[in-house]
Design a protein around this motif. Structure first.
Motif, PDB file in Angstrom:
ATOM      1  N   LYS A 278       0.833  -1.207   0.000  1.00  0.00           N
ATOM      2  CA  LYS A 278       0.000   0.000   0.000  1.00  0.00           C
ATOM      3  C   LYS A 278       0.865   1.254   0.000  1.00  0.00           C
ATOM      4  CE  LYS A 278      -3.631   2.629   0.496  1.00  0.00           C
ATOM      5  NZ  LYS A 278      -4.535   2.906  -0.639  1.00  0.00           N
ATOM      6  N   GLU A 279       1.975   1.204   0.706  1.00  0.00           N
ATOM      7  CA  GLU A 279       2.886   2.350   0.776  1.00  0.00           C
ATOM      8  C   GLU A 279       3.390   2.735  -0.611  1.00  0.00           C
ATOM      9  OE1 GLU A 279       6.663   3.400   3.605  1.00  0.00           O
ATOM     10  OE2 GLU A 279       6.777   1.526   2.456  1.00  0.00           O
ATOM     11  N   VAL A 280       3.743   1.735  -1.416  1.00  0.00           N
ATOM     12  CA  VAL A 280       4.274   1.983  -2.758  1.00  0.00           C
ATOM     13  C   VAL A 280       3.190   2.527  -3.680  1.00  0.00           C
ATOM     14  CG1 VAL A 280       5.311   0.893  -4.801  1.00  0.00           C
ATOM     15  CG2 VAL A 280       6.087   0.256  -2.513  1.00  0.00           C
ATOM     16  N   THR A 281       2.002   1.906  -3.648  1.00  0.00           N
ATOM     17  CA  THR A 281       0.925   2.361  -4.530  1.00  0.00           C
ATOM     18  C   THR A 281       0.481   3.779  -4.176  1.00  0.00           C
ATOM     19  OG1 THR A 281      -0.755   1.340  -3.106  1.00  0.00           O
ATOM     20  CG2 THR A 281       0.103   0.013  -4.917  1.00  0.00           C
ATOM     21  N   THR A 282       0.473   4.114  -2.888  1.00  0.00           N
ATOM     22  CA  THR A 282       0.096   5.457  -2.463  1.00  0.00           C
ATOM     23  C   THR A 282       1.084   6.491  -2.987  1.00  0.00           C
ATOM     24  OG1 THR A 282      -0.966   4.615  -0.462  1.00  0.00           O
ATOM     25  CG2 THR A 282      -0.368   6.944  -0.484  1.00  0.00           C
ATOM     26  N   LEU A 283       2.370   6.194  -2.873  1.00  0.00           N
ATOM     27  CA  LEU A 283       3.397   7.120  -3.353  1.00  0.00           C
ATOM     28  C   LEU A 283       3.382   7.224  -4.875  1.00  0.00           C
ATOM     29  CD1 LEU A 283       6.340   6.141  -0.960  1.00  0.00           C
ATOM     30  CD2 LEU A 283       4.930   8.211  -0.878  1.00  0.00           C
ATOM     31  N   LEU A 284       3.122   6.101  -5.546  1.00  0.00           N
ATOM     32  CA  LEU A 284       3.036   6.126  -7.012  1.00  0.00           C
ATOM     33  C   LEU A 284       1.921   7.061  -7.471  1.00  0.00           C
ATOM     34  CD1 LEU A 284       3.529   2.478  -8.331  1.00  0.00           C
ATOM     35  CD2 LEU A 284       4.731   4.500  -9.117  1.00  0.00           C
ATOM     36  N   LYS A 285       0.788   6.947  -6.828  1.00  0.00           N
ATOM     37  CA  LYS A 285      -0.362   7.784  -7.196  1.00  0.00           C
ATOM     38  C   LYS A 285      -0.087   9.243  -6.892  1.00  0.00           C
ATOM     39  CE  LYS A 285      -5.414   7.840  -6.864  1.00  0.00           C
ATOM     40  NZ  LYS A 285      -5.606   7.588  -8.295  1.00  0.00           N
ATOM     41  N   ARG A 286       0.538   9.502  -5.753  1.00  0.00           N
ATOM     42  CA  ARG A 286       0.829  10.887  -5.367  1.00  0.00           C
ATOM     43  C   ARG A 286       1.847  11.524  -6.305  1.00  0.00           C
ATOM     44  NH1 ARG A 286       3.344  11.980   0.470  1.00  0.00           N
ATOM     45  NH2 ARG A 286       5.280  11.502  -0.651  1.00  0.00           N
ATOM     46  N   GLN A 287       2.816  10.725  -6.752  1.00  0.00           N
ATOM     47  CA  GLN A 287       3.861  11.244  -7.641  1.00  0.00           C
ATOM     48  C   GLN A 287       3.510  11.105  -9.117  1.00  0.00           C
ATOM     49  OE1 GLN A 287       7.300   9.724  -4.464  1.00  0.00           O
ATOM     50  NE2 GLN A 287       7.656   9.446  -6.634  1.00  0.00           N
ATOM     51  N   LYS A 288       2.280  10.667  -9.406  1.00  0.00           N
ATOM     52  CA  LYS A 288       1.809  10.511 -10.784  1.00  0.00           C
ATOM     53  C   LYS A 288       2.730   9.609 -11.604  1.00  0.00           C
ATOM     54  CE  LYS A 288      -0.579  14.943 -10.780  1.00  0.00           C
ATOM     55  NZ  LYS A 288      -0.755  16.267 -11.424  1.00  0.00           N
ATOM     56  N   ASN A 289       3.171   8.527 -10.942  1.00  0.00           N
ATOM     57  CA  ASN A 289       3.952   7.469 -11.594  1.00  0.00           C
ATOM     58  C   ASN A 289       5.329   7.943 -12.058  1.00  0.00           C
ATOM     59  OD1 ASN A 289       4.107   4.749 -12.242  1.00  0.00           O
ATOM     60  ND2 ASN A 289       3.471   5.057 -14.357  1.00  0.00           N
ATOM     61  N   LYS A 290       5.873   8.987 -11.419  1.00  0.00           N
ATOM     62  CA  LYS A 290       7.187   9.505 -11.809  1.00  0.00           C
ATOM     63  C   LYS A 290       8.141   9.500 -10.630  1.00  0.00           C
ATOM     64  CE  LYS A 290       5.462  12.458 -15.532  1.00  0.00           C
ATOM     65  NZ  LYS A 290       5.384  13.836 -16.070  1.00  0.00           N
ATOM     66  N   CYS A 291       9.408   9.282 -10.938  1.00  0.00           N
ATOM     67  CA  CYS A 291      10.451   9.286  -9.914  1.00  0.00           C
ATOM     68  C   CYS A 291      10.603  10.697  -9.358  1.00  0.00           C
ATOM     69  CB  CYS A 291      11.770   8.806 -10.511  1.00  0.00           C
ATOM     70  SG  CYS A 291      13.179   8.892  -9.375  1.00  0.00           S
ATOM     71  N   ALA A 292      10.672  10.822  -8.035  1.00  0.00           N
ATOM     72  CA  ALA A 292      10.780  12.135  -7.398  1.00  0.00           C
ATOM     73  C   ALA A 292      12.143  12.774  -7.620  1.00  0.00           C
ATOM     74  CB  ALA A 292      10.511  11.998  -5.894  1.00  0.00           C
ATOM     75  N   SER A 293      13.122  11.989  -8.073  1.00  0.00           N
ATOM     76  CA  SER A 293      14.462  12.526  -8.296  1.00  0.00           C
ATOM     77  C   SER A 293      14.711  12.903  -9.750  1.00  0.00           C
ATOM     78  CB  SER A 293      15.513  11.504  -7.847  1.00  0.00           C
ATOM     79  OG  SER A 293      16.834  11.999  -8.113  1.00  0.00           O
ATOM     80  N   CYS A 294      14.607  11.924 -10.670  1.00  0.00           N
ATOM     81  CA  CYS A 294      14.921  12.186 -12.079  1.00  0.00           C
ATOM     82  C   CYS A 294      13.713  12.628 -12.886  1.00  0.00           C
ATOM     83  CB  CYS A 294      15.554  10.958 -12.724  1.00  0.00           C
ATOM     84  SG  CYS A 294      14.436   9.540 -12.852  1.00  0.00           S
TER      85      CYS A 294
END
Length: 337
Positions: A278-294
């Motif tokens: 759930k932690e991963v899917t929540t972050l994926l949705k929040r970041q719109k499926n993009k890496c927060a770094s690159c």
């Protein structure tokens, strides 16, 4: 023995999909044969462009065919009719309509209704095309729905307030959510007002010898958590159509399926996927499926890691606000420095 299935039956959409399977493919075959030229170059359009120009949208046995050229639409209608004849079906003339979405066509009003929505284009000067497409709840759907609300109120004249609210709330939420992805805010607000007028009559008739002030205090201001003029009994509160947020629908890609293994796409879209934390899917949705770094879009084969923005060793907490999803190599680069 009867033939067919009852309208609204659970099996009907499935049988319709089975019977009409292949319709889209036949229409795309026809699209490749259309004689159309590109208005910019004057050359014959490629078959890929022709297939993009001709669109079919189908839901069970209801479908619409869209194209800018009326001649192509009429040809497509004949192609579909011939295809349906092969499986023993036909188009019903009374349910078949040819219309222009922007201008009047052969006496028909602009636009068309589909699945309870009205699709129409309006002339504006703020867009390059010179028009804007608006999708709204259809007039027929609005009238049918309000009659249903009125019927519920009329058939529950003597029940407690709680019972009426419990009966109305699922209906209100269901209808409002169905139209929550289109231009419906004005309609939802209008229905709230119409329903309030109906409920005011419902409450006033129960107490013909009481003043309006007394009725208002008893039925519309008994709960501090709700705003004024919303029916409640102090515990149960009537849902409001206009409280449902309007969020535009993002179409599912035609080649995607929840079972195709593309967990990054579905986690980003619906916020969950079997076998993914759930932690991963929540972050994926929040970041719109993009890496927060690159900033690159994640792929199903990428290795991902959850990173604490402020490290735990430096006082960072373990909440979602302090977490981000990174590629493994992006995470390694961050922790190295």
């Amino acid at each position: 023995m009867g033939v067919g299935t009852p309208q609204g039956g659970v099996i009907s959409p499935l049988l319709a999909n089975i019977a009409l399977h292949g319709m889209e493919e036949r229409l795309m075959e026809f699209a490749k044969t259309i004689d159309l030229k590109d208005p910019k170059t004057g050359r014959q359009k490629s078959w890929q462009m022709k297939c993009q120009d001709l669109t079919i949208v189908r839901y069970a046995d209801d479908f619409v065919i869209l194209h800018e050229d009326i001649k192509v639409v009429l040809q497509a209608k004949n192609v579909i009719q011939e295809w349906l004849n092969q499986v023993g079906l036909e188009l019903k003339p009374e349910k078949t309509k040819i219309a222009h979405t922007l201008e009047e066509y052969e006496g028909n009003q602009p636009g068309f209704d589909f699945l309870g929505f009205t699709i129409r284009q309006w002339k504006v000067k703020t867009t390059k095309q010179g028009f804007k497409t608006l999708i709204k709840p259809s007039s027929k759907s609005i009238k049918t729905y309000y009659r249903k609300l009125a019927s519920i109120c009329d058939s529950h004249k003597n029940v407690p307030t709680k019972a009426l609210i419990v009966k109305l709330n699922p209906v209100i939420r269901g209808w409002a959510n169905y139209y929550s992805s289109v231009v419906s805010k004005e309609v939802l607000t209008k229905i709230d007002h119409l329903l309030w007028k109906r409920l005011w009559r419902w409450t006033s008739r129960r107490h013909p010898n009481k003043s309006a002030k007394w009725v208002k205090k008893k039925y519309f201001s008994g709960c501090k958590e709700t705003r004024n003029w919303v029916l409640n009994d102090g515990e149960y509160i009537l849902s409001q159509h206009s409280d449902v947020p309007i969020v535009r629908h993002i179409k599912v890609k035609g080649n995607k399926s929840p079972y195709d293994g593309d967990w990054t796409y579905w986690s980003n879209r619906i916020g969950k996927y079997p076998g993914v934390r759930k932690e991963v899917t929540t972050l994926l949705k929040r970041q719109k499926n993009k890496c927060a770094s690159c900033g690159l879009t994640f792929r199903p084969t990428d290795l991902l890691e959850v990173d604490h923005i402020i490290p735990r060793s430096k006082g960072g907490d373990n909440t979602y606000k302090n977490k981000q999803l990174l590629h493994r190599h992006c995470h390694d680069t961050k922790t190295t420095f």
